[in-house]
Design a protein around this motif. Structure first.
Motif, mmCIF file in Angstrom:
data_model
loop_
_atom_site.group_PDB
_atom_site.id
_atom_site.type_symbol
_atom_site.label_atom_id
_atom_site.label_comp_id
_atom_site.label_asym_id
_atom_site.label_seq_id
_atom_site.Cartn_x
_atom_site.Cartn_y
_atom_site.Cartn_z
ATOM 1 N N LEU A 62 0.848 -1.194 0.000
ATOM 2 C CA LEU A 62 0.000 0.000 0.000
ATOM 3 C C LEU A 62 0.884 1.244 0.000
ATOM 4 O O LEU A 62 1.809 1.355 0.811
ATOM 5 C CB LEU A 62 -0.930 0.025 1.216
ATOM 6 C CG LEU A 62 -1.938 -1.112 1.317
ATOM 7 C CD1 LEU A 62 -2.752 -0.991 2.604
ATOM 8 C CD2 LEU A 62 -2.856 -1.148 0.110
ATOM 9 N N LYS A 63 0.603 2.165 -0.898
ATOM 10 C CA LYS A 63 1.402 3.384 -1.031
ATOM 11 C C LYS A 63 0.750 4.599 -0.379
ATOM 12 O O LYS A 63 1.425 5.410 0.249
ATOM 13 C CB LYS A 63 1.648 3.658 -2.513
ATOM 14 C CG LYS A 63 2.480 4.903 -2.800
ATOM 15 C CD LYS A 63 2.744 5.068 -4.275
ATOM 16 C CE LYS A 63 3.573 6.311 -4.556
ATOM 17 N NZ LYS A 63 3.845 6.474 -5.989
ATOM 18 N N TYR A 64 -0.564 4.758 -0.548
ATOM 19 C CA TYR A 64 -1.252 5.975 -0.138
ATOM 20 C C TYR A 64 -2.129 5.831 1.102
ATOM 21 O O TYR A 64 -2.628 6.824 1.622
ATOM 22 C CB TYR A 64 -2.146 6.484 -1.273
ATOM 23 C CG TYR A 64 -1.400 6.829 -2.528
ATOM 24 C CD1 TYR A 64 -0.650 7.998 -2.613
ATOM 25 C CD2 TYR A 64 -1.415 5.976 -3.629
ATOM 26 C CE1 TYR A 64 0.047 8.318 -3.769
ATOM 27 C CE2 TYR A 64 -0.732 6.290 -4.790
ATOM 28 C CZ TYR A 64 -0.002 7.457 -4.857
ATOM 29 O OH TYR A 64 0.682 7.772 -6.004
ATOM 30 N N HIS A 65 -2.357 4.613 1.545
ATOM 31 C CA HIS A 65 -3.301 4.366 2.635
ATOM 32 C C HIS A 65 -2.655 3.563 3.764
ATOM 33 O O HIS A 65 -1.760 2.762 3.524
ATOM 34 C CB HIS A 65 -4.527 3.618 2.125
ATOM 35 C CG HIS A 65 -5.324 4.385 1.134
ATOM 36 N ND1 HIS A 65 -5.015 4.390 -0.214
ATOM 37 C CD2 HIS A 65 -6.397 5.188 1.287
ATOM 38 C CE1 HIS A 65 -5.885 5.176 -0.852
ATOM 39 N NE2 HIS A 65 -6.728 5.674 0.039
ATOM 40 N N LYS A 66 -3.188 3.784 4.961
ATOM 41 C CA LYS A 66 -2.836 2.992 6.140
ATOM 42 C C LYS A 66 -4.112 2.341 6.650
ATOM 43 O O LYS A 66 -5.178 2.974 6.686
ATOM 44 C CB LYS A 66 -2.245 3.866 7.256
ATOM 45 C CG LYS A 66 -0.888 4.430 6.931
ATOM 46 C CD LYS A 66 0.178 3.362 6.975
ATOM 47 C CE LYS A 66 1.544 3.961 6.695
ATOM 48 N NZ LYS A 66 2.485 3.023 6.166
ATOM 49 N N VAL A 67 -3.994 1.108 7.053
ATOM 50 C CA VAL A 67 -5.142 0.362 7.559
ATOM 51 C C VAL A 67 -5.491 0.862 8.960
ATOM 52 O O VAL A 67 -4.607 1.089 9.783
ATOM 53 C CB VAL A 67 -4.836 -1.150 7.600
ATOM 54 C CG1 VAL A 67 -6.058 -1.938 8.068
ATOM 55 C CG2 VAL A 67 -4.378 -1.638 6.228
ATOM 56 N N GLN A 68 -6.778 1.037 9.193
ATOM 57 C CA GLN A 68 -7.299 1.462 10.490
ATOM 58 C C GLN A 68 -8.102 0.311 11.092
ATOM 59 O O GLN A 68 -8.398 -0.671 10.423
ATOM 60 C CB GLN A 68 -8.223 2.679 10.309
ATOM 61 C CG GLN A 68 -7.586 3.832 9.562
ATOM 62 C CD GLN A 68 -6.607 4.583 10.415
ATOM 63 O OE1 GLN A 68 -7.002 5.361 11.264
ATOM 64 N NE2 GLN A 68 -5.318 4.357 10.197
ATOM 65 N N SER A 69 -8.489 0.462 12.336
ATOM 66 C CA SER A 69 -9.362 -0.533 12.966
ATOM 67 C C SER A 69 -10.752 -0.445 12.349
ATOM 68 O O SER A 69 -11.198 0.650 11.965
ATOM 69 C CB SER A 69 -9.471 -0.271 14.470
ATOM 70 O OG SER A 69 -8.225 -0.456 15.083
ATOM 71 N N PRO A 70 -11.460 -1.579 12.276
ATOM 72 C CA PRO A 70 -12.849 -1.529 11.790
ATOM 73 C C PRO A 70 -13.701 -0.633 12.687
ATOM 74 O O PRO A 70 -13.371 -0.436 13.860
ATOM 75 C CB PRO A 70 -13.317 -2.987 11.887
ATOM 76 C CG PRO A 70 -12.062 -3.791 11.875
ATOM 77 C CD PRO A 70 -11.034 -2.938 12.588
ATOM 78 N N VAL A 71 -14.769 -0.094 12.122
ATOM 79 C CA VAL A 71 -15.709 0.723 12.892
ATOM 80 C C VAL A 71 -17.124 0.192 12.675
ATOM 81 O O VAL A 71 -17.388 -0.552 11.728
ATOM 82 C CB VAL A 71 -15.644 2.225 12.506
ATOM 83 C CG1 VAL A 71 -14.276 2.799 12.763
ATOM 84 C CG2 VAL A 71 -16.053 2.427 11.073
ATOM 85 N N ALA A 72 -18.027 0.608 13.555
ATOM 86 C CA ALA A 72 -19.425 0.175 13.452
ATOM 87 C C ALA A 72 -20.343 1.381 13.577
ATOM 88 O O ALA A 72 -19.978 2.401 14.157
ATOM 89 C CB ALA A 72 -19.747 -0.841 14.539
ATOM 90 N N ARG A 73 -21.523 1.239 13.029
ATOM 91 C CA ARG A 73 -22.559 2.264 13.136
ATOM 92 C C ARG A 73 -23.862 1.563 13.509
ATOM 93 O O ARG A 73 -24.022 0.358 13.319
ATOM 94 C CB ARG A 73 -22.733 3.012 11.820
ATOM 95 C CG ARG A 73 -23.297 2.109 10.733
ATOM 96 C CD ARG A 73 -23.687 2.877 9.478
ATOM 97 N NE ARG A 73 -24.316 1.928 8.563
ATOM 98 C CZ ARG A 73 -24.071 1.839 7.279
ATOM 99 N NH1 ARG A 73 -23.209 2.661 6.711
ATOM 100 N NH2 ARG A 73 -24.690 0.953 6.542
#
Length: 174
Positions: A110-121
């Motif tokens: 991945l060049k432009y993005h970093k993985v984040q934790s999942p989220v919920a709504r």
């Protein structure tokens, strides 16, 4: 969510709803080469990389489907399949997408993005069915994006949109 983080050599695939079952997927050299190639197609821009991320999710779901029995997994709310090996709810899907992307990130794909934790709504009281998604952060702009594969059948291109827009949605059960 999946309490087994991927390693440089394994991805744990959740299924049977709520990550009840976890199957270890060990990507081959060919798998690694294919994933690299898919994500390399997104090197031109952050937008192109998000499209490549979507294509990587499609490839991964098709690749692990025969292994975990999820080839015929239906998108959206499908409560009659709760607990069935190979069937996935949004917890499984968001965990699996996050694991795939953490794996890809650990290999420098991945060049432009970093993985984040999942989220919920949603939480019923607000009139919305609870729903979780994987998230990536576009580093330059600081914008977070939902990578939501749960809404579509196995192996289909996921919904990718700004997280704030995804959070504002009020879907009718999917």
């Amino acid at each position: 969510m999946n309490n087994r983080a991927p390693t440089k050599s394994n991805i744990y695939v959740c299924h049977a709803f709520g990550c009840t079952l976890k199957t270890t997927f060990v990507p081959t050299k060919r798998d690694l080469s294919r994933l690299r190639s898919i994500l390399r197609a997104g090197r031109r821009s952050p937008k192109a990389e998000r499209k490549a991320i979507g294509n990587a999710v499609v490839w991964f779901e098709k690749r692990v489907g025969p292994i975990v029995g999820s080839s015929n997994d239906k998108g959206g709310l499908d409560m009659e399949n709760a607990g069935v090996p190979g069937q996935m709810d949004c917890i499984d899907e968001s965990s699996n997408t996050t694991s795939l992307l953490v794996f890809a990130q650990s290999h420098g794909f991945l060049k432009y993005h970093k993985v984040q934790s999942p989220v919920a709504r949603g939480f019923f009281l607000d009139g919305r069915y609870p729903h979780a998604t994987a998230v990536v952060l576009e580093e330059k702009s600081g914008t977070r994006y939902a990578i939501d594969s749960w809404v579509y059948d196995n192996g289909k291109f996921p919904k990718i949109k700004r997280l704030k827009d995804w959070m504002a949605e009020t879907p009718s059960r999917n």
